[in-house]
Every structure is written in C-alpha cells, then in structure tokens.
Design a protein around this motif. Structure first.
Motif, PDB file in Angstrom:
ATOM      1  N   LYS A  38      -4.467  30.512   9.701  1.00  0.00           N
ATOM      2  CA  LYS A  38      -4.292  29.743  10.935  1.00  0.00           C
ATOM      3  C   LYS A  38      -5.408  28.723  11.136  1.00  0.00           C
ATOM      4  O   LYS A  38      -5.228  27.739  11.845  1.00  0.00           O
ATOM      5  CB  LYS A  38      -4.242  30.687  12.145  1.00  0.00           C
ATOM      6  CG  LYS A  38      -3.077  31.655  12.122  1.00  0.00           C
ATOM      7  CD  LYS A  38      -2.999  32.457  13.410  1.00  0.00           C
ATOM      8  CE  LYS A  38      -4.220  33.296  13.629  1.00  0.00           C
ATOM      9  NZ  LYS A  38      -4.102  34.145  14.840  1.00  0.00           N
ATOM     10  N   TYR A  39      -6.558  28.983  10.537  1.00  0.00           N
ATOM     11  CA  TYR A  39      -7.715  28.115  10.748  1.00  0.00           C
ATOM     12  C   TYR A  39      -7.871  27.059   9.657  1.00  0.00           C
ATOM     13  O   TYR A  39      -8.861  26.313   9.649  1.00  0.00           O
ATOM     14  CB  TYR A  39      -8.991  28.949  10.841  1.00  0.00           C
ATOM     15  CG  TYR A  39      -9.042  29.823  12.070  1.00  0.00           C
ATOM     16  CD1 TYR A  39      -9.439  29.313  13.301  1.00  0.00           C
ATOM     17  CD2 TYR A  39      -8.675  31.160  12.005  1.00  0.00           C
ATOM     18  CE1 TYR A  39      -9.482  30.115  14.426  1.00  0.00           C
ATOM     19  CE2 TYR A  39      -8.718  31.971  13.127  1.00  0.00           C
ATOM     20  CZ  TYR A  39      -9.119  31.444  14.336  1.00  0.00           C
ATOM     21  OH  TYR A  39      -9.159  32.248  15.458  1.00  0.00           O
ATOM     22  N   GLY A  40      -6.932  26.993   8.735  1.00  0.00           N
ATOM     23  CA  GLY A  40      -6.972  25.942   7.718  1.00  0.00           C
ATOM     24  C   GLY A  40      -8.086  26.072   6.715  1.00  0.00           C
ATOM     25  O   GLY A  40      -8.579  25.048   6.205  1.00  0.00           O
ATOM     26  N   VAL A  41      -8.502  27.298   6.405  1.00  0.00           N
ATOM     27  CA  VAL A  41      -9.597  27.468   5.444  1.00  0.00           C
ATOM     28  C   VAL A  41      -9.111  27.439   3.999  1.00  0.00           C
ATOM     29  O   VAL A  41      -9.937  27.447   3.083  1.00  0.00           O
ATOM     30  CB  VAL A  41     -10.354  28.788   5.710  1.00  0.00           C
ATOM     31  CG1 VAL A  41     -10.946  28.802   7.108  1.00  0.00           C
ATOM     32  CG2 VAL A  41      -9.447  29.988   5.502  1.00  0.00           C
ATOM     33  N   PHE A  42      -7.796  27.406   3.809  1.00  0.00           N
ATOM     34  CA  PHE A  42      -7.239  27.313   2.462  1.00  0.00           C
ATOM     35  C   PHE A  42      -6.705  25.907   2.223  1.00  0.00           C
ATOM     36  O   PHE A  42      -6.077  25.318   3.106  1.00  0.00           O
ATOM     37  CB  PHE A  42      -6.102  28.324   2.273  1.00  0.00           C
ATOM     38  CG  PHE A  42      -6.522  29.759   2.397  1.00  0.00           C
ATOM     39  CD1 PHE A  42      -7.049  30.440   1.313  1.00  0.00           C
ATOM     40  CD2 PHE A  42      -6.401  30.423   3.611  1.00  0.00           C
ATOM     41  CE1 PHE A  42      -7.432  31.764   1.429  1.00  0.00           C
ATOM     42  CE2 PHE A  42      -6.786  31.747   3.736  1.00  0.00           C
ATOM     43  CZ  PHE A  42      -7.310  32.420   2.645  1.00  0.00           C
ATOM     44  N   ASP A  43      -6.945  25.397   1.044  1.00  0.00           N
ATOM     45  CA  ASP A  43      -6.371  24.113   0.673  1.00  0.00           C
ATOM     46  C   ASP A  43      -4.906  24.312   0.287  1.00  0.00           C
ATOM     47  O   ASP A  43      -4.496  25.392  -0.143  1.00  0.00           O
ATOM     48  CB  ASP A  43      -7.143  23.513  -0.502  1.00  0.00           C
ATOM     49  CG  ASP A  43      -6.939  22.013  -0.621  1.00  0.00           C
ATOM     50  OD1 ASP A  43      -6.189  21.452   0.197  1.00  0.00           O
ATOM     51  OD2 ASP A  43      -7.532  21.419  -1.544  1.00  0.00           O
ATOM     52  N   THR A  44      -4.121  23.261   0.456  1.00  0.00           N
ATOM     53  CA  THR A  44      -2.714  23.326   0.069  1.00  0.00           C
ATOM     54  C   THR A  44      -2.586  23.079  -1.434  1.00  0.00           C
ATOM     55  O   THR A  44      -3.478  22.482  -2.064  1.00  0.00           O
ATOM     56  CB  THR A  44      -1.905  22.276   0.826  1.00  0.00           C
ATOM     57  OG1 THR A  44      -2.381  20.969   0.462  1.00  0.00           O
ATOM     58  CG2 THR A  44      -2.040  22.461   2.332  1.00  0.00           C
ATOM     59  N   PRO A  45      -1.481  23.506  -2.058  1.00  0.00           N
ATOM     60  CA  PRO A  45      -1.278  23.206  -3.492  1.00  0.00           C
ATOM     61  C   PRO A  45      -1.318  21.709  -3.771  1.00  0.00           C
ATOM     62  O   PRO A  45      -1.868  21.277  -4.791  1.00  0.00           O
ATOM     63  CB  PRO A  45       0.101  23.801  -3.793  1.00  0.00           C
ATOM     64  CG  PRO A  45       0.264  24.896  -2.790  1.00  0.00           C
ATOM     65  CD  PRO A  45      -0.418  24.410  -1.556  1.00  0.00           C
ATOM     66  N   GLU A  46      -0.753  20.922  -2.845  1.00  0.00           N
ATOM     67  CA  GLU A  46      -0.788  19.467  -3.030  1.00  0.00           C
ATOM     68  C   GLU A  46      -2.214  18.941  -2.956  1.00  0.00           C
ATOM     69  O   GLU A  46      -2.609  18.046  -3.719  1.00  0.00           O
ATOM     70  CB  GLU A  46       0.084  18.783  -1.973  1.00  0.00           C
ATOM     71  CG  GLU A  46       1.563  19.095  -2.067  1.00  0.00           C
ATOM     72  CD  GLU A  46       1.906  20.467  -1.508  1.00  0.00           C
ATOM     73  OE1 GLU A  46       1.022  21.067  -0.832  1.00  0.00           O
ATOM     74  OE2 GLU A  46       3.020  20.943  -1.751  1.00  0.00           O
ATOM     75  N   GLY A  47      -2.993  19.512  -2.005  1.00  0.00           N
ATOM     76  CA  GLY A  47      -4.382  19.089  -1.875  1.00  0.00           C
ATOM     77  C   GLY A  47      -5.206  19.418  -3.105  1.00  0.00           C
ATOM     78  O   GLY A  47      -6.050  18.623  -3.536  1.00  0.00           O
ATOM     79  N   GLN A  48      -4.950  20.588  -3.691  1.00  0.00           N
ATOM     80  CA  GLN A  48      -5.673  20.969  -4.897  1.00  0.00           C
ATOM     81  C   GLN A  48      -5.343  20.042  -6.067  1.00  0.00           C
ATOM     82  O   GLN A  48      -6.237  19.637  -6.828  1.00  0.00           O
ATOM     83  CB  GLN A  48      -5.331  22.416  -5.256  1.00  0.00           C
ATOM     84  CG  GLN A  48      -5.850  23.436  -4.251  1.00  0.00           C
ATOM     85  CD  GLN A  48      -5.459  24.850  -4.604  1.00  0.00           C
ATOM     86  OE1 GLN A  48      -4.834  25.095  -5.630  1.00  0.00           O
ATOM     87  NE2 GLN A  48      -5.813  25.795  -3.748  1.00  0.00           N
ATOM     88  N   LYS A  49      -4.082  19.696  -6.200  1.00  0.00           N
ATOM     89  CA  LYS A  49      -3.691  18.764  -7.270  1.00  0.00           C
ATOM     90  C   LYS A  49      -4.337  17.399  -7.058  1.00  0.00           C
ATOM     91  O   LYS A  49      -4.790  16.760  -8.020  1.00  0.00           O
ATOM     92  CB  LYS A  49      -2.172  18.638  -7.309  1.00  0.00           C
ATOM     93  CG  LYS A  49      -1.450  19.889  -7.786  1.00  0.00           C
ATOM     94  CD  LYS A  49       0.064  19.681  -7.784  1.00  0.00           C
ATOM     95  CE  LYS A  49       0.787  20.939  -8.236  1.00  0.00           C
ATOM     96  NZ  LYS A  49       2.273  20.763  -8.199  1.00  0.00           N
ATOM     97  N   HIS A  50      -4.381  16.966  -5.824  1.00  0.00           N
ATOM     98  CA  HIS A  50      -4.980  15.665  -5.533  1.00  0.00           C
ATOM     99  C   HIS A  50      -6.470  15.669  -5.872  1.00  0.00           C
ATOM    100  O   HIS A  50      -6.991  14.683  -6.421  1.00  0.00           O
ATOM    101  CB  HIS A  50      -4.768  15.308  -4.068  1.00  0.00           C
ATOM    102  CG  HIS A  50      -5.333  13.987  -3.677  1.00  0.00           C
ATOM    103  ND1 HIS A  50      -4.891  12.795  -4.210  1.00  0.00           N
ATOM    104  CD2 HIS A  50      -6.332  13.661  -2.802  1.00  0.00           C
ATOM    105  CE1 HIS A  50      -5.576  11.793  -3.690  1.00  0.00           C
ATOM    106  NE2 HIS A  50      -6.463  12.295  -2.827  1.00  0.00           N
TER     107      HIS A  50
END
Length: 689
Positions: A38-50
């Motif tokens: 809920k706090y956004g501490v994980f990056d998204t798969p798209e963000g990791q690829k970027h």
C-alpha cells in the motif's frame, strides 16, 4: 526458505535462535508484505525493466566516452576498445529494496589513464549533450565527488573511481582488496559504496527475508522522521547493516520476526558498543588506510552509535549521530518494540507501526531555518549546503545546559511568500528544555551565530559568486501556535493565539546581531502549575506540561535593525534571538500507578529477560575493538558548570537585591522545598520503566 543448519555462522557471534518460522509467523509476514504494498515500497515490473534499460544506455555512453578519451591520450582504435570500463550499482538498488521513484546509486569504474578531471569535464559535457539526460549537476568538491543527473526520468547519482589497472576486465568484482592499491582517498571512498553493499548481501543468511524486513524498517524510519544521515540520523546503508545483523542473530526467522527482533535487539543494545557484521579485515597488503578504531583514533571513541561497515577500510557509517538524534531513535525503537509485540499477539495491525510522527505537536518551541534563493535551481544548491551544516547547530544546542533535546525534522518544507519571486525551503528543530526548580532565561544567540558562521565560511559559499549574491538564510524562533504562519493548514492546523503574559523589551543591539534582554514585569509571585505524571519520564516534554507555561518572544524591532547583514557574503542572514522563561512545576498532588508500568504476562517477561541478557553479552562480544564512552568528558563538563554556577551564586549573594530579584528569590526558595520530590518521582519512574 533456507534453514540455518551448519556449525558455521555469519557474523562475529553465533545466533541467538535458530528456530524456524511457525504458521503464525508466515501469516504475519504475508500481512506485512500486503501492508507494504500500500505504501509503494515495491517497484513495478515495468519500472524495473525501465531502470535496466536506462542503466544499459548509461553504460553504452560510458564505454563510448572511454574509447574517445583513450584515443585522445594516444591509444589506437583497437587499444581504446580493449581498455574497458563499466558501471556498477550500489545502495538500495543493488540491495534489491528500491521502490517506485527511487534513485539509483551508480559507480563508473575506469582504467588508470582516465583521470577524475576528465570525468568532471568531458564526461559531464557529454551528459549535457546526451538525449533524455536532464538536471545534470556536478559536485566535484564533495567528500565523495558525484554527478547528479536524471536519465529518461530516473534520478541517478554517479560516482567515479580510477583503478590502477591498464584494462578493466569484464566481470570484475570489487571486493578484491588488491584493487585499492595506489588509489587516492576519493577513489577509495567511491569504491566503498559498492564494496559495502556486496559484503552485506554475502553476510546475510537469507537475502529474501532480509530484503522484506529491510523494506519495512526503511519505511518505518522514513515515516517516523529518523532517516537522514546528513542530519544525524541513520542513512540507508546503516539501517541495512542493523537489519543484516538481526538476520545473523535469527538466521531462520521469517521477515515479520526479523522486524520484531530488530526492535528488541537494538532497543537493548549496549550503545556505544559497535555493531559489526564480521571481524575486521586485516591489512594484509600493507595499504595503511585509516579504519575505525577508538584505540588508535581518539575521535572514534566519541561516536555514540557506531555501526561499522564490513568491507576494508572499515568505517563508522553513523559518525553524524548526536545525543539528540540518538535519543530520538532510541525512543522510536521502544515504540516500535511495543507495537510489534502487540502485532505479534494480534492486538494491532502493521499500519500502526508505520503511522507518521506528529512532529509539530511534540514541542512548544521550535527553531525555523529558512533558506532563500532567487530561483529554484540555485535553491537546490543552497539548500544542500545549509542542510549539511544543521547538525553543527544541533551540537551547539545540545551543549546548552538548559536544552534537553534538539529534535530536527529531516523533512524540508517549501514556503510560499506572497508577492515574492524567490524560492524558499525550511527546516524545523523542536526544543525540549530542562525544567528546573525556578525560572530560567535561555539565550540562543551564540548557538545560532556559530551555525551561521559555519555556513558563511564554508568553501562552497566562498567559491560561488551566485551563492554569495543570490541567497539568504533566516533563523528564527517560533512557538507551536505560530507554526501556521510558516506551514499550510494540512500540515499544522492553526491554533488560537494566546496573549503574552510577560512582555519582552529589546536593549543593547550588538554590531553583529541583536541580542535580546528579557525583563519580567512581575506584580506578584506566580503560582506554580501542576503537571500530569506520565509513564515515561523521557517523554515529559514542554508540550506535555499541563500548565508550566514556557514563554518566548522574538525581537520586535525595525526590519533594518533585526536583519543580520553579512558583508556581501550572503544577501542577508537574519536571526531573531529569544530569551525563554520556564516556570517551576509543583508535583505534590500527582501519583504513580506502579502496576501500570509492569508487564502482565510474567512468562513472557522471563523469556524476554533471558533474551535481553543474550543481547547484552552480544553487544559486548560483538565489539572486537574497544570503544570508550564520553562519560568522563560529560562529568568534567558538568562539574565545571556546577562550579561556575556556585561561584556566580556566591558573588550574587553579596549584592543588594532589587524588588524583582527579591520576588524571584522567594519563588526559588519555595520551589526548592519540593525539588527533592521531583527527583524521587523521576527515579521511581525510571525504576519501574
């Protein structure tokens, strides 16, 4: 999950427990992970690829630059393509705990014929010209020189290290100590980030457990306002080492258990005993680099919460910690431990642990530091310089015997000034005073002036005409009810104004800054107010005093008189000095409920006492180097202050008393009769805490 089964172990001591997770521990870990989502501490798969794509583009840019520079320095085309050079990552990205929008710490490693001057000249120009690269800012004179940039929307800090190698081979690892040969200090410090990060990952029993627990601790530290190395708290690498040490002590535990044990271990830790992840590496190559060792380096003995990096040369990552920031962090450790215990038995949810601190309701008095620049770009540079000096102000405030704690908020706040085109940024320091048996006047002129001097005399300011001519620094005192003048209502709801009970007269302006002399107009002795005794005497701040009014007023003179003008160094440096009068407190009608301070579960208490003894022995054996505390220094300082105070009282007794002084003496004599009662109360609270 891999279980700890072997006879060997990571760390300087064996584990406290090798118990494997129970079903309840797995359930709590799943709830923790869902809460962190809920706090956004994980990056998204798209963000990791970027991010991977951006790192690849930066690496290509580096290789092209090294080839071009090599040919300029006489290398053939073939030789230039063989010399190598690459990008390494470290920090939260390398540890695998970065979140959405987090920056990436990177290191450019180049062969020996590439100089640092090349990095800050030709490579910087290449970044300016590169597509999708913006906000390029070079800081070559920093302790660890860096180029800050934004590459295709990803913020990056780029360091530089020149190895004493003719060729940088593919797959090079940086943990080899021989790579430190013939390097200057800046290159060693630049390499240290990668070496420490890689060492941490090698020294934890289970990396996935470590990562989830570290995400939780970093979020907690940020939400509670104790995440800032520059301001005297702990930075990312320090929090990572504390979590890693907890993982070593509980190698098979689930992430939820690691979070609970984190608070338990370091609330009980025998500071300033150092925390180490491994025994210190010996200097087998004779590099003679300075390492943290209080037996050799006297300054190391004064570090309050040493956390020692695991890679040679070992350094204390928390040398900025002050008495106030240490006390704030220890209070947060205690809060975290209490909450996690309730979470463990199902009384609370994880969200309670991550509730943000209500900083602006903790104290009655604050210092406001406002940095102003003519535009936002200059403010970015100016605010970094000011922030780097704030811990000097904290140290000076701590030296004031009337100040118990100087609590700096690491969050900076923009300020909107009507009809102004300038950019402003503010920091706030909450003050808790030592309430004595009588009134006390506190003048913060000296402390503020020392802080201002440290800014004015800094080489970064002296060497920059833009900073000297386009910036301003204001330092003011503000009461809690006045904070709405600086901050928006969603941060600090406005409070009703109260009338000042005692006016302040301004006298004797100083040629450097205006000193304030407080004159109390007393018509009759004030009636001492009473306070509600709280469970924790350390939490008794001015804001918790029911009636003991702390009065303060800043100067009220013409604008041209209240401004501290520097001779062209800075546009203006303003300080509104304040004398603070704190009334006595009468504790006669208060009672303490001893049973409320005791734990109800006696079996849990017995188990925790045994585990506490293990922690105490750990913090002693964890230190392979002896650390000396500063108790002797503090004692001698206190003795000197007491001697000075006694001498002043003796001299004063020979002077006839005026009407005001006579009344004040009557108040002090009356309050002295109950002073010993307050001591007994505090001792009793401390005993049952």
């Amino acid at each position: 999950m891999a279980n700890y089964l072997g006879s060997g172990f990571a760390g300087v001591t064996g584990p406290i427990s090798t118990a494997v997770p129970k079903p309840q521990d797995i359930k709590l870990t799943n709830l923790l992970e869902a809460c962190l989502q809920k706090y956004g501490v994980f990056d998204t798969p798209e963000g990791q690829k970027h991010r991977l794509l951006v790192l690849g583009k930066l690496n290509e840019l580096v290789k092209k630059w090294i080839i071009d520079i090599s040919k300029e320095k006489g290398k053939s085309e073939a030789e230039a393509k063989e010399v190598g050079g690459t990008i390494f990552t470290f920090g939260s990205y390398r540890l695998g705990v970065h979140g959405k929008g987090a920056d990436i710490d990177t290191l450019l490693v180049a062969p020996r014929h590439i100089e640092r001057t090349d990095f800050f000249s030709s490579f910087k120009e290449l970044l300016f010209e590169a597509k999708n690269v913006t906000n390029v800012r070079a800081v070559p004179d920093a302790f660890v020189p860096v180029i800050k940039l934004e590459f295709d929307g990803v913020e990056m800090d780029l360091l530089f290290a020149r190895l004493a190698l003719p060729v940088i081979p593919d797959g090079l690892g940086l943990l080899d100590m021989s790579l430190l040969k013939n390097l200057d200090a800046k290159c060693v410090r630049s390499l240290n980030g990668c070496r420490v990060t890689d060492s941490i990952l090698k020294l934890v029993p289970n990396q996935e457990t470590f990562r989830l627990a570290l995400r939780a601790i970093k979020l907690w530290a940020k939400r509670r306002g104790i995440y800032s190395n520059a301001l005297g708290y702990l930075g990312g690498v320090s929090w990572a080492m504390l979590v890693a040490r907890t993982c070593q002590l509980y190698p098979n535990a689930a992430s939820s258990t690691i979070v609970l044990k984190f608070f338990f271990v370091f609330e009980k830790w025998n500071w300033p005993q150092p925390v180490l992840l491994r025994k210190a590496e010996e200097d087998v190559l004779g590099l003679n680099l300075q390492v943290w060792n209080p037996q050799v380096n006297p300054g190391d003995a004064h570090h309050l919460m040493p956390i020692i990096t695991p890679a040679y040369p070992q350094q204390n990552s928390t040398f900025n910690v002050t008495k106030s920031t240490r006390d704030v962090m220890l209070n947060e450790f205690r809060r975290g431990l209490d909450i996690c215990r309730d979470i463990d038995v199902g009384k609370l949810s994880w969200d309670i642990l991550f509730e943000p601190i209500k900083f602006f309701s903790l104290y009655k008095h604050y210092i406001v530091i406002c940095a102003t620049a003519i535009d936002s770009d200059l403010l970015l540079k100016w605010s970094g310089l000011v922030e780097s000096k704030i811990r000097i102000l904290i140290g000076k405030l701590e030296d004031n015997e009337n100040i118990k704690i100087a609590h700096v908020n690491p969050t900076s706040y923009p300020r909107i000034v009507p009809d102004s085109t300038d950019s402003h940024l503010m920091w706030f320091i909450g003050l808790e005073f030592c309430v004595g048996p009588g009134g006390v006047n506190i003048t913060l002129t000296y402390e503020i002036q020392m802080f201002i001097n440290s800014v004015v005399k800094s080489p970064a300011l002296q060497s920059s005409p833009d900073l000297r001519n386009g910036t301003q620094l204001d330092v003011k005192h503000a009461r809690r009810r006045d904070l709405s003048d600086y901050l928006s209502p969603d941060i600090v709801p406005p409070l009703p104004k109260k009338k000042k009970q005692f006016p302040i007269d301004i006298e004797t302006p100083s040629p450097i800054l205006k000193r304030v002399h407080k004159i109390e107009r007393v018509e009759e002795p004030r009636v001492s107010k009473r306070i509600k005794i709280m469970d924790d005497p350390d939490s008794l701040t001015d804001s918790s005093i029911g009636g003991g009014e702390a009065t303060a007023k800043t100067t009220n003179v013409d604008e041209d008189e209240s401004s501290l003008m520097s001779t062209g160094k800075i546009g203006s440096l303003n300080f509104d000095s304040a004398d603070v009068s704190i009334t006595d407190i009468d504790p006669m009608e208060n009672s303490i409920n001893d049973s409320s301070l005791m734990m109800s579960d006696s079996s849990m208490m017995e188990h925790q006492n045994e585990e506490s003894r293990n922690i105490s022995s750990l913090s002693t054996s964890d230190s392979t180097l002896t650390t000396t505390t500063t108790n002797n220094v503090s004692t001698s300082s206190s003795s000197a202050n007491a001697s000075s105070s006694s001498s002043a009282q003796h001299n004063h007794s020979n002077t006839p008393l005026g009407p005001l002084q006579a009344i004040q003496q009557q108040q002090q004599q009356s309050s002295a009769q109950t002073a010993h009662i307050k001591k007994n109360i505090v001792l009793k609270l401390s005993t049952h805490k």
